[in-house]
Design an enzyme around this catalytic site. Sequence first.
Site, PDB file in Angstrom:
ATOM      1  N   LYS A 140       5.364  15.354  -8.392  1.00  0.00           N
ATOM      2  CA  LYS A 140       3.913  15.237  -8.249  1.00  0.00           C
ATOM      3  C   LYS A 140       3.202  16.419  -8.903  1.00  0.00           C
ATOM      4  CE  LYS A 140       4.866  12.947  -3.893  1.00  0.00           C
ATOM      5  NZ  LYS A 140       4.963  13.132  -2.427  1.00  0.00           N
ATOM      6  N   GLY A 180      12.777  14.458  -6.907  1.00  0.00           N
ATOM      7  CA  GLY A 180      12.944  13.892  -8.244  1.00  0.00           C
ATOM      8  C   GLY A 180      14.348  13.986  -8.810  1.00  0.00           C
ATOM      9  N   ARG A 236       9.556  15.976   6.925  1.00  0.00           N
ATOM     10  CA  ARG A 236       9.143  17.385   6.861  1.00  0.00           C
ATOM     11  C   ARG A 236       7.665  17.449   6.513  1.00  0.00           C
ATOM     12  NH1 ARG A 236       8.450  17.528   1.433  1.00  0.00           N
ATOM     13  NH2 ARG A 236       9.949  16.427   0.130  1.00  0.00           N
ATOM     14  N   HIS A 247       1.706   5.343  -6.254  1.00  0.00           N
ATOM     15  CA  HIS A 247       2.536   6.019  -5.251  1.00  0.00           C
ATOM     16  C   HIS A 247       1.602   6.423  -4.115  1.00  0.00           C
ATOM     17  CE1 HIS A 247       5.903   9.106  -4.347  1.00  0.00           C
ATOM     18  NE2 HIS A 247       5.093   9.051  -3.307  1.00  0.00           N
ATOM     19  N   ARG A 253      -1.507  21.391  -8.251  1.00  0.00           N
ATOM     20  CA  ARG A 253      -0.417  22.348  -8.123  1.00  0.00           C
ATOM     21  C   ARG A 253      -0.431  23.280  -9.340  1.00  0.00           C
ATOM     22  NH1 ARG A 253       4.851  19.146  -5.675  1.00  0.00           N
ATOM     23  NH2 ARG A 253       3.731  17.693  -4.317  1.00  0.00           N
ATOM     24  N   ASN A 294       9.811  11.196   4.093  1.00  0.00           N
ATOM     25  CA  ASN A 294      10.060  12.628   4.030  1.00  0.00           C
ATOM     26  C   ASN A 294       9.933  13.177   5.439  1.00  0.00           C
ATOM     27  OD1 ASN A 294      10.447  13.315   1.140  1.00  0.00           O
ATOM     28  ND2 ASN A 294       8.436  12.360   0.970  1.00  0.00           N
ATOM     29  N   GLU A 336      17.168  -0.095  -6.730  1.00  0.00           N
ATOM     30  CA  GLU A 336      16.001  -0.878  -6.344  1.00  0.00           C
ATOM     31  C   GLU A 336      15.369  -1.495  -7.581  1.00  0.00           C
ATOM     32  OE1 GLU A 336      14.009   1.190  -2.425  1.00  0.00           O
ATOM     33  OE2 GLU A 336      13.362   1.849  -4.394  1.00  0.00           O
TER      34      GLU A 336
END
Length: 455
Positions: free
Chosen positions: A237, A165, A293, A208, A339, A291, A200
Amino acid sequence: MFNKILIANRGEIAVRIIRAARELGVGTVAIYSTADRDALHVHLADEAICVGPARSTESYLNMNNILSAAVATGAQAIHPGFGFLSENSKFARLCEEMNIKFIGPSAKVMDMMGDKINARAEMIKAGVPVTPGSEGEVHTTDEAVKIAEEIGYPIMLKASAGGGGKGIRKVNNVEELVPAFEAAQAEAQAAFGNGAMFIERMIFPARHIEVQILGDSQGNVIHLGERDCSLQRNNQKVLEESPSVAIGHTLRQEITAAAVKAAQHVSYENAGTIEFLLDESSGKFYFMEMNTRIQVEHPVTEFVSGVDIVKEQIRVANGNELSVKQEDVTFSGHAIECRINAENPKFNFAPSPGKITNLFLPSGGVGLRVDSAMYSGYSIPPYYDSMIAKVIVHGENRFEALMKMQRALLEFDVEGVITNVDFQLELISDPHVVAGDYDTSFLGNVFLPEYQKED
Protein backbone atom coordinates in the site's frame (compact mmCIF):
# COMPACT_ATOMS: atom_id res chain seq x y z
CA MET A 1 -5.10 -1.01 34.18
CA PHE A 2 -1.61 -2.31 33.42
CA ASN A 3 1.21 -0.60 35.27
CA LYS A 4 3.73 -1.22 32.52
CA ILE A 5 3.77 -2.60 28.96
CA LEU A 6 6.65 -3.50 26.68
CA ILE A 7 6.55 -2.44 23.03
CA ALA A 8 8.04 -5.17 20.85
CA ASN A 9 8.64 -2.93 17.85
CA ARG A 10 10.48 0.13 16.59
CA GLY A 11 9.93 3.25 14.47
CA GLU A 12 6.77 5.29 14.28
CA ILE A 13 4.44 2.53 15.54
CA ALA A 14 6.52 2.14 18.70
CA VAL A 15 6.32 5.90 19.22
CA ARG A 16 2.56 5.82 18.59
CA ILE A 17 2.03 3.09 21.21
CA ILE A 18 4.25 4.82 23.79
CA ARG A 19 2.22 8.02 23.41
CA ALA A 20 -1.12 6.20 23.76
CA ALA A 21 0.11 4.31 26.84
CA ARG A 22 1.37 7.50 28.46
CA GLU A 23 -2.02 9.16 27.95
CA LEU A 24 -3.59 6.16 29.73
CA GLY A 25 -1.14 6.49 32.60
CA VAL A 26 0.66 3.26 31.68
CA GLY A 27 4.44 2.93 31.93
CA THR A 28 6.39 1.79 28.87
CA VAL A 29 9.45 -0.27 28.06
CA ALA A 30 11.12 0.12 24.66
CA ILE A 31 13.27 -2.58 23.14
CA TYR A 32 15.97 -1.78 20.64
CA SER A 33 18.72 -3.30 18.55
CA THR A 34 22.26 -1.97 18.63
CA ALA A 35 21.44 -0.13 15.37
CA ASP A 36 18.54 1.67 17.09
CA ARG A 37 20.36 2.87 20.17
CA ASP A 38 19.58 6.51 19.28
CA ALA A 39 16.05 5.90 17.96
CA LEU A 40 13.22 8.15 19.11
CA HIS A 41 11.19 5.36 20.72
CA VAL A 42 14.17 4.59 22.95
CA HIS A 43 14.25 8.18 24.19
CA LEU A 44 10.49 8.48 24.70
CA ALA A 45 9.84 5.30 26.69
CA ASP A 46 10.14 5.21 30.47
CA GLU A 47 12.67 2.39 30.17
CA ALA A 48 14.66 0.88 27.30
CA ILE A 49 16.51 -2.38 26.96
CA CYS A 50 18.73 -3.71 24.16
CA VAL A 51 17.61 -7.09 22.82
CA GLY A 52 20.33 -7.83 20.28
CA PRO A 53 22.33 -6.73 17.26
CA ALA A 54 21.06 -4.97 14.14
CA ARG A 55 19.80 -8.03 12.30
CA SER A 56 16.04 -8.42 12.97
CA THR A 57 16.29 -12.16 13.55
CA GLU A 58 18.66 -11.48 16.43
CA SER A 59 16.72 -8.59 17.98
CA TYR A 60 13.15 -7.65 17.03
CA LEU A 61 12.35 -11.26 16.11
CA ASN A 62 14.26 -12.77 19.04
CA MET A 63 11.41 -14.11 21.17
CA ASN A 64 13.59 -15.28 24.06
CA ASN A 65 15.36 -11.95 24.40
CA ILE A 66 12.12 -9.97 24.19
CA LEU A 67 10.36 -12.11 26.77
CA SER A 68 13.41 -11.92 29.02
CA ALA A 69 13.28 -8.13 28.71
CA ALA A 70 9.61 -8.16 29.74
CA VAL A 71 10.36 -10.28 32.79
CA ALA A 72 13.41 -8.25 33.75
CA THR A 73 11.50 -4.95 33.62
CA GLY A 74 8.28 -6.24 35.17
CA ALA A 75 6.15 -5.54 32.09
CA GLN A 76 2.68 -7.08 32.41
CA ALA A 77 1.86 -6.97 28.71
CA ILE A 78 3.51 -6.78 25.30
CA HIS A 79 2.23 -4.72 22.38
CA PRO A 80 3.71 -6.08 19.13
CA GLY A 81 2.69 -3.21 16.82
CA PHE A 82 2.71 -4.35 13.18
CA GLY A 83 5.26 -6.47 11.34
CA PHE A 84 7.93 -8.42 13.23
CA LEU A 85 6.15 -10.71 15.77
CA SER A 86 2.71 -9.10 15.56
CA GLU A 87 1.09 -12.07 13.79
CA ASN A 88 3.30 -14.82 15.21
CA SER A 89 1.09 -17.25 17.12
CA LYS A 90 4.08 -18.96 18.71
CA PHE A 91 5.09 -15.68 20.32
CA ALA A 92 1.52 -15.00 21.47
CA ARG A 93 1.40 -18.51 22.96
CA LEU A 94 4.71 -18.01 24.77
CA CYS A 95 3.35 -14.78 26.26
CA GLU A 96 0.30 -16.66 27.49
CA GLU A 97 2.46 -19.38 29.04
CA MET A 98 4.54 -16.77 30.87
CA ASN A 99 1.45 -14.92 32.12
CA ILE A 100 2.32 -11.86 30.06
CA LYS A 101 -0.66 -10.41 28.22
CA PHE A 102 -0.24 -10.29 24.46
CA ILE A 103 -2.00 -7.15 23.22
CA GLY A 104 -3.77 -8.79 20.32
CA PRO A 105 -5.92 -11.84 19.64
CA SER A 106 -5.26 -15.25 21.17
CA ALA A 107 -2.75 -17.61 19.58
CA LYS A 108 -5.63 -19.91 18.65
CA VAL A 109 -7.46 -17.19 16.73
CA MET A 110 -4.21 -16.04 15.17
CA ASP A 111 -3.60 -19.56 13.87
CA MET A 112 -7.14 -19.69 12.56
CA MET A 113 -7.12 -16.35 10.76
CA GLY A 114 -3.42 -15.66 10.16
CA ASP A 115 -3.11 -18.69 7.91
CA LYS A 116 -4.90 -17.78 4.70
CA ILE A 117 -6.15 -21.31 4.03
CA ASN A 118 -7.60 -21.73 7.51
CA ALA A 119 -9.12 -18.25 7.32
CA ARG A 120 -10.76 -19.03 4.00
CA ALA A 121 -12.34 -22.20 5.41
CA GLU A 122 -13.65 -20.31 8.45
CA MET A 123 -15.16 -17.58 6.30
CA ILE A 124 -17.02 -20.15 4.24
CA LYS A 125 -18.45 -21.53 7.49
CA ALA A 126 -19.40 -18.00 8.58
CA GLY A 127 -21.23 -17.31 5.32
CA VAL A 128 -18.81 -14.58 4.22
CA PRO A 129 -18.26 -14.55 0.42
CA VAL A 130 -14.86 -15.84 -0.73
CA THR A 131 -13.27 -15.99 -4.17
CA PRO A 132 -13.11 -19.34 -6.02
CA GLY A 133 -9.84 -21.06 -5.21
CA SER A 134 -7.96 -24.03 -3.80
CA GLU A 135 -9.46 -25.73 -0.77
CA GLY A 136 -6.16 -26.45 0.96
CA GLU A 137 -2.41 -26.03 0.75
CA VAL A 138 -0.74 -26.35 -2.64
CA HIS A 139 2.81 -27.69 -2.54
CA THR A 140 3.70 -28.69 -6.12
CA THR A 141 3.49 -27.20 -9.59
CA ASP A 142 1.45 -30.20 -10.76
CA GLU A 143 -1.21 -29.45 -8.16
CA ALA A 144 -1.13 -25.79 -9.11
CA VAL A 145 -1.66 -26.48 -12.81
CA LYS A 146 -4.64 -28.75 -12.11
CA ILE A 147 -6.33 -26.27 -9.74
CA ALA A 148 -5.73 -23.32 -12.07
CA GLU A 149 -7.41 -25.18 -14.91
CA GLU A 150 -10.45 -25.80 -12.71
CA ILE A 151 -10.97 -22.23 -11.48
CA GLY A 152 -9.78 -20.41 -14.63
CA TYR A 153 -7.18 -17.72 -15.36
CA PRO A 154 -6.07 -15.16 -14.34
CA ILE A 155 -5.16 -16.41 -10.88
CA MET A 156 -3.26 -15.19 -7.83
CA LEU A 157 -0.67 -17.33 -6.11
CA LYS A 158 -0.39 -16.51 -2.41
CA ALA A 159 1.75 -17.75 0.44
CA SER A 160 -0.47 -19.39 3.05
CA ALA A 161 1.52 -17.84 5.91
CA GLY A 162 2.22 -14.63 4.01
CA GLY A 163 1.84 -10.93 4.53
CA GLY A 164 3.36 -7.65 3.41
CA GLY A 165 3.18 -8.56 -0.27
CA LYS A 166 5.59 -11.50 0.03
CA GLY A 167 4.99 -14.76 -1.83
CA ILE A 168 2.37 -13.30 -4.16
CA ARG A 169 2.28 -13.61 -7.95
CA LYS A 170 -0.26 -12.84 -10.63
CA VAL A 171 -0.51 -15.53 -13.33
CA ASN A 172 -2.30 -14.92 -16.62
CA ASN A 173 -1.88 -18.32 -18.29
CA VAL A 174 -0.43 -21.81 -17.92
CA GLU A 175 2.90 -20.77 -19.47
CA GLU A 176 3.50 -18.33 -16.62
CA LEU A 177 2.35 -20.65 -13.86
CA VAL A 178 5.34 -22.92 -13.17
CA PRO A 179 8.07 -20.23 -12.93
CA ALA A 180 5.74 -17.95 -10.96
CA PHE A 181 4.83 -20.74 -8.53
CA GLU A 182 8.45 -21.70 -7.94
CA ALA A 183 9.48 -18.07 -7.38
CA ALA A 184 6.59 -17.31 -5.02
CA GLN A 185 7.15 -20.52 -3.07
CA ALA A 186 10.86 -19.79 -2.64
CA GLU A 187 10.08 -16.24 -1.52
CA ALA A 188 7.51 -17.51 0.99
CA GLN A 189 9.93 -20.09 2.38
CA ALA A 190 12.61 -17.43 2.84
CA ALA A 191 10.26 -14.86 4.39
CA PHE A 192 8.07 -17.04 6.61
CA GLY A 193 9.81 -20.41 6.84
CA ASN A 194 6.74 -21.93 5.18
CA GLY A 195 6.46 -22.60 1.45
CA ALA A 196 2.80 -23.67 1.45
CA MET A 197 0.80 -21.82 -1.21
CA PHE A 198 -2.82 -21.44 -2.18
CA ILE A 199 -4.54 -20.26 -5.34
CA GLU A 200 -7.42 -17.86 -5.95
CA ARG A 201 -9.13 -16.63 -9.07
CA MET A 202 -8.07 -13.08 -9.66
CA ILE A 203 -10.77 -10.43 -9.31
CA PHE A 204 -9.71 -7.79 -11.81
CA PRO A 205 -10.11 -4.89 -11.96
CA ALA A 206 -10.81 -4.58 -8.24
CA ARG A 207 -10.83 -2.25 -5.28
CA HIS A 208 -8.98 -3.26 -2.13
CA ILE A 209 -11.43 -2.47 0.67
CA GLU A 210 -10.71 -3.25 4.31
CA VAL A 211 -12.89 -2.93 7.39
CA GLN A 212 -11.48 -2.06 10.82
CA ILE A 213 -12.98 -4.14 13.61
CA LEU A 214 -12.61 -4.15 17.38
CA GLY A 215 -13.63 -6.93 19.75
CA ASP A 216 -13.42 -7.45 23.50
CA SER A 217 -13.40 -10.44 25.84
CA GLN A 218 -17.10 -9.89 26.67
CA GLY A 219 -18.08 -10.81 23.11
CA ASN A 220 -18.69 -7.31 21.79
CA VAL A 221 -17.58 -6.72 18.19
CA ILE A 222 -17.90 -3.44 16.33
CA HIS A 223 -16.64 -1.98 13.05
CA LEU A 224 -15.12 1.45 12.51
CA GLY A 225 -15.94 1.73 8.82
CA GLU A 226 -13.89 0.93 5.75
CA ARG A 227 -10.65 2.08 4.16
CA ASP A 228 -9.82 2.08 0.45
CA CYS A 229 -6.28 0.75 -0.01
CA SER A 230 -6.34 0.25 -3.77
CA LEU A 231 -3.32 2.44 -4.52
CA GLN A 232 -0.57 -0.17 -4.28
CA ARG A 233 2.78 -0.98 -5.80
CA ASN A 234 3.86 -4.63 -5.83
CA ASN A 235 1.04 -5.45 -3.40
CA GLN A 236 2.35 -2.84 -0.96
CA LYS A 237 0.00 0.00 0.00
CA VAL A 238 1.12 3.52 -0.84
CA LEU A 239 -1.89 5.71 0.01
CA GLU A 240 -5.08 4.94 1.92
CA GLU A 241 -8.33 6.81 2.46
CA SER A 242 -11.60 6.54 4.33
CA PRO A 243 -14.38 6.34 3.40
CA SER A 244 -14.12 4.75 -0.05
CA VAL A 245 -15.65 6.70 -2.91
CA ALA A 246 -16.45 3.38 -4.59
CA ILE A 247 -18.97 2.36 -1.93
CA GLY A 248 -22.50 3.64 -1.44
CA HIS A 249 -24.66 3.39 1.67
CA THR A 250 -26.16 -0.05 0.96
CA LEU A 251 -22.88 -1.70 -0.03
CA ARG A 252 -21.17 -0.10 2.98
CA GLN A 253 -23.73 -1.69 5.28
CA GLU A 254 -23.26 -5.08 3.60
CA ILE A 255 -19.46 -5.11 3.67
CA THR A 256 -19.15 -3.87 7.26
CA ALA A 257 -21.79 -6.37 8.41
CA ALA A 258 -19.81 -9.16 6.71
CA ALA A 259 -16.66 -8.05 8.54
CA VAL A 260 -18.42 -8.06 11.91
CA LYS A 261 -19.89 -11.49 11.14
CA ALA A 262 -16.41 -12.77 10.30
CA ALA A 263 -14.95 -11.47 13.57
CA GLN A 264 -17.86 -12.77 15.63
CA HIS A 265 -17.51 -16.21 14.06
CA VAL A 266 -13.99 -16.60 15.47
CA SER A 267 -14.73 -14.78 18.77
CA TYR A 268 -12.20 -12.12 17.84
CA GLU A 269 -10.66 -9.99 20.56
CA ASN A 270 -8.66 -6.76 20.11
CA ALA A 271 -8.06 -4.82 16.87
CA GLY A 272 -8.12 -6.52 13.49
CA THR A 273 -8.85 -5.85 9.84
CA ILE A 274 -10.96 -7.83 7.39
CA GLU A 275 -9.77 -7.27 3.82
CA PHE A 276 -12.01 -7.63 0.79
CA LEU A 277 -11.72 -7.36 -2.97
CA LEU A 278 -14.58 -5.41 -4.54
CA ASP A 279 -15.65 -6.01 -8.13
CA GLU A 280 -17.02 -2.58 -8.99
CA SER A 281 -18.76 -3.75 -12.14
CA SER A 282 -20.95 -6.27 -10.27
CA GLY A 283 -20.90 -4.72 -6.80
CA LYS A 284 -19.84 -8.07 -5.34
CA PHE A 285 -17.13 -8.31 -2.71
CA TYR A 286 -15.01 -11.25 -1.60
CA PHE A 287 -13.05 -11.99 1.57
CA MET A 288 -9.32 -11.83 0.94
CA GLU A 289 -7.63 -12.11 4.33
CA MET A 290 -7.62 -10.95 7.92
CA ASN A 291 -4.82 -9.00 9.55
CA THR A 292 -4.77 -9.92 13.23
CA ARG A 293 -2.98 -6.75 14.35
CA ILE A 294 -3.01 -2.97 14.17
CA GLN A 295 -2.59 -1.69 10.61
CA VAL A 296 -0.16 0.93 9.29
CA GLU A 297 -3.15 2.89 8.00
CA HIS A 298 -5.20 2.88 11.23
CA PRO A 299 -4.95 6.71 11.63
CA VAL A 300 -7.38 7.40 8.78
CA THR A 301 -10.01 5.39 10.63
CA GLU A 302 -9.21 7.19 13.88
CA PHE A 303 -9.80 10.53 12.12
CA VAL A 304 -13.19 9.65 10.64
CA SER A 305 -14.51 7.66 13.63
CA GLY A 306 -12.98 9.60 16.52
CA VAL A 307 -11.91 6.32 18.18
CA ASP A 308 -8.32 5.88 19.40
CA ILE A 309 -7.65 2.32 18.23
CA VAL A 310 -4.37 1.85 20.11
CA LYS A 311 -5.92 2.92 23.41
CA GLU A 312 -8.79 0.51 22.77
CA GLN A 313 -6.26 -2.26 22.19
CA ILE A 314 -4.65 -1.65 25.57
CA ARG A 315 -8.00 -1.36 27.39
CA VAL A 316 -9.33 -4.56 25.81
CA ALA A 317 -6.15 -6.47 26.63
CA ASN A 318 -6.59 -5.31 30.23
CA GLY A 319 -10.00 -7.03 30.27
CA ASN A 320 -12.12 -3.91 29.84
CA GLU A 321 -15.13 -3.70 27.57
CA LEU A 322 -14.88 -1.57 24.46
CA SER A 323 -15.42 2.05 25.42
CA VAL A 324 -17.88 2.50 22.54
CA LYS A 325 -20.79 0.49 21.18
CA GLN A 326 -21.69 0.30 17.50
CA GLU A 327 -24.53 2.78 17.91
CA ASP A 328 -22.10 5.25 19.49
CA VAL A 329 -19.77 5.25 16.47
CA THR A 330 -20.38 8.11 14.05
CA PHE A 331 -18.38 8.89 10.94
CA SER A 332 -17.39 12.39 9.96
CA GLY A 333 -15.59 13.80 6.92
CA HIS A 334 -12.82 12.20 4.91
CA ALA A 335 -9.27 11.13 5.79
CA ILE A 336 -6.22 10.31 3.67
CA GLU A 337 -2.82 8.88 4.58
CA CYS A 338 0.38 9.04 2.55
CA ARG A 339 3.29 6.80 3.50
CA ILE A 340 6.61 8.63 3.37
CA ASN A 341 9.57 6.34 2.68
CA ALA A 342 13.31 6.90 2.49
CA GLU A 343 13.54 5.60 -1.06
CA ASN A 344 14.20 6.76 -4.61
CA PRO A 345 11.07 6.42 -6.79
CA LYS A 346 13.11 7.33 -9.90
CA PHE A 347 15.47 4.41 -9.25
CA ASN A 348 12.94 1.62 -8.81
CA PHE A 349 12.19 2.79 -5.27
CA ALA A 350 15.64 1.78 -4.00
CA PRO A 351 16.01 2.33 -0.22
CA SER A 352 17.88 5.49 0.78
CA PRO A 353 19.23 5.10 4.32
CA GLY A 354 21.50 7.76 5.76
CA LYS A 355 21.67 10.70 8.15
CA ILE A 356 18.85 13.24 8.18
CA THR A 357 20.62 16.58 8.20
CA ASN A 358 17.47 18.70 8.31
CA LEU A 359 13.82 17.84 8.92
CA PHE A 360 10.67 19.94 8.86
CA LEU A 361 7.39 18.13 9.35
CA PRO A 362 4.17 19.83 8.21
CA SER A 363 1.96 21.20 10.96
CA GLY A 364 -0.71 23.79 11.69
CA GLY A 365 -4.45 23.76 11.21
CA VAL A 366 -7.16 21.31 12.21
CA GLY A 367 -7.03 17.76 10.87
CA LEU A 368 -3.34 17.21 10.19
CA ARG A 369 -1.23 14.54 11.87
CA VAL A 370 2.27 13.26 11.17
CA ASP A 371 3.28 9.93 12.73
CA SER A 372 7.05 9.61 12.63
CA ALA A 373 10.10 8.56 14.62
CA MET A 374 12.44 10.85 12.68
CA TYR A 375 14.36 13.84 13.96
CA SER A 376 17.09 16.07 12.55
CA GLY A 377 20.45 14.36 13.00
CA TYR A 378 18.96 10.86 13.13
CA SER A 379 20.66 8.20 11.00
CA ILE A 380 18.23 5.86 9.27
CA PRO A 381 19.67 2.33 9.56
CA PRO A 382 19.71 0.16 6.42
CA TYR A 383 18.36 -2.94 8.15
CA TYR A 384 14.64 -2.24 8.41
CA ASP A 385 11.59 -1.01 6.52
CA SER A 386 12.11 2.26 4.64
CA MET A 387 8.98 4.03 5.94
CA ILE A 388 10.00 7.13 7.91
CA ALA A 389 6.66 8.91 8.39
CA LYS A 390 2.95 8.88 7.71
CA VAL A 391 1.13 12.09 6.83
CA ILE A 392 -2.56 11.88 7.69
CA VAL A 393 -5.16 14.56 6.98
CA HIS A 394 -8.86 14.97 7.70
CA GLY A 395 -11.31 17.29 6.00
CA GLU A 396 -15.04 17.94 6.03
CA ASN A 397 -15.13 16.30 2.59
CA ARG A 398 -12.77 14.52 0.21
CA PHE A 399 -11.82 17.65 -1.72
CA GLU A 400 -10.76 19.43 1.45
CA ALA A 401 -8.73 16.38 2.50
CA LEU A 402 -7.00 16.25 -0.88
CA MET A 403 -6.11 19.95 -0.73
CA LYS A 404 -4.87 19.62 2.84
CA MET A 405 -2.66 16.68 1.87
CA GLN A 406 -1.20 18.63 -1.04
CA ARG A 407 -0.43 21.50 1.32
CA ALA A 408 1.16 19.17 3.86
CA LEU A 409 3.37 17.43 1.30
CA LEU A 410 4.53 20.77 -0.08
CA GLU A 411 5.69 21.70 3.43
CA PHE A 412 7.39 18.38 4.15
CA ASP A 413 11.15 18.97 3.97
CA VAL A 414 13.82 16.37 4.64
CA GLU A 415 17.49 16.66 3.73
CA GLY A 416 20.24 14.06 3.75
CA VAL A 417 18.20 11.20 2.31
CA ILE A 418 16.01 10.74 -0.76
CA THR A 419 12.29 10.31 -0.08
CA ASN A 420 9.08 9.67 -2.01
CA VAL A 421 7.47 12.97 -0.94
CA ASP A 422 7.43 14.39 -4.49
CA PHE A 423 6.11 11.08 -5.80
CA GLN A 424 3.25 11.19 -3.28
CA LEU A 425 2.54 14.82 -4.18
CA GLU A 426 2.21 13.93 -7.86
CA LEU A 427 0.04 10.93 -7.00
CA ILE A 428 -2.36 12.89 -4.78
CA SER A 429 -2.60 15.53 -7.54
CA ASP A 430 -3.24 13.09 -10.39
CA PRO A 431 -6.65 13.71 -12.06
CA HIS A 432 -7.65 10.06 -11.70
CA VAL A 433 -6.87 10.05 -7.98
CA VAL A 434 -8.58 13.40 -7.46
CA ALA A 435 -11.67 11.95 -9.18
CA GLY A 436 -11.46 8.73 -7.16
CA ASP A 437 -11.18 6.83 -10.43
CA TYR A 438 -8.65 4.09 -9.67
CA ASP A 439 -8.30 0.42 -8.73
CA THR A 440 -5.49 -1.90 -7.65
CA SER A 441 -3.93 -1.81 -11.13
CA PHE A 442 -3.83 1.97 -11.49
CA LEU A 443 -0.54 2.73 -9.80
CA GLY A 444 1.47 0.05 -11.58
CA ASN A 445 -0.18 0.15 -14.99
CA VAL A 446 -1.16 3.79 -15.43
CA PHE A 447 0.56 6.19 -13.03
CA LEU A 448 4.06 4.73 -12.71
CA PRO A 449 4.79 4.34 -16.45
CA GLU A 450 4.05 8.04 -16.94
CA TYR A 451 5.85 9.11 -13.76
CA GLN A 452 9.03 7.23 -14.66
CA LYS A 453 9.12 8.84 -18.10
CA GLU A 454 9.65 12.22 -16.46
CA ASP A 455 13.14 13.52 -15.82
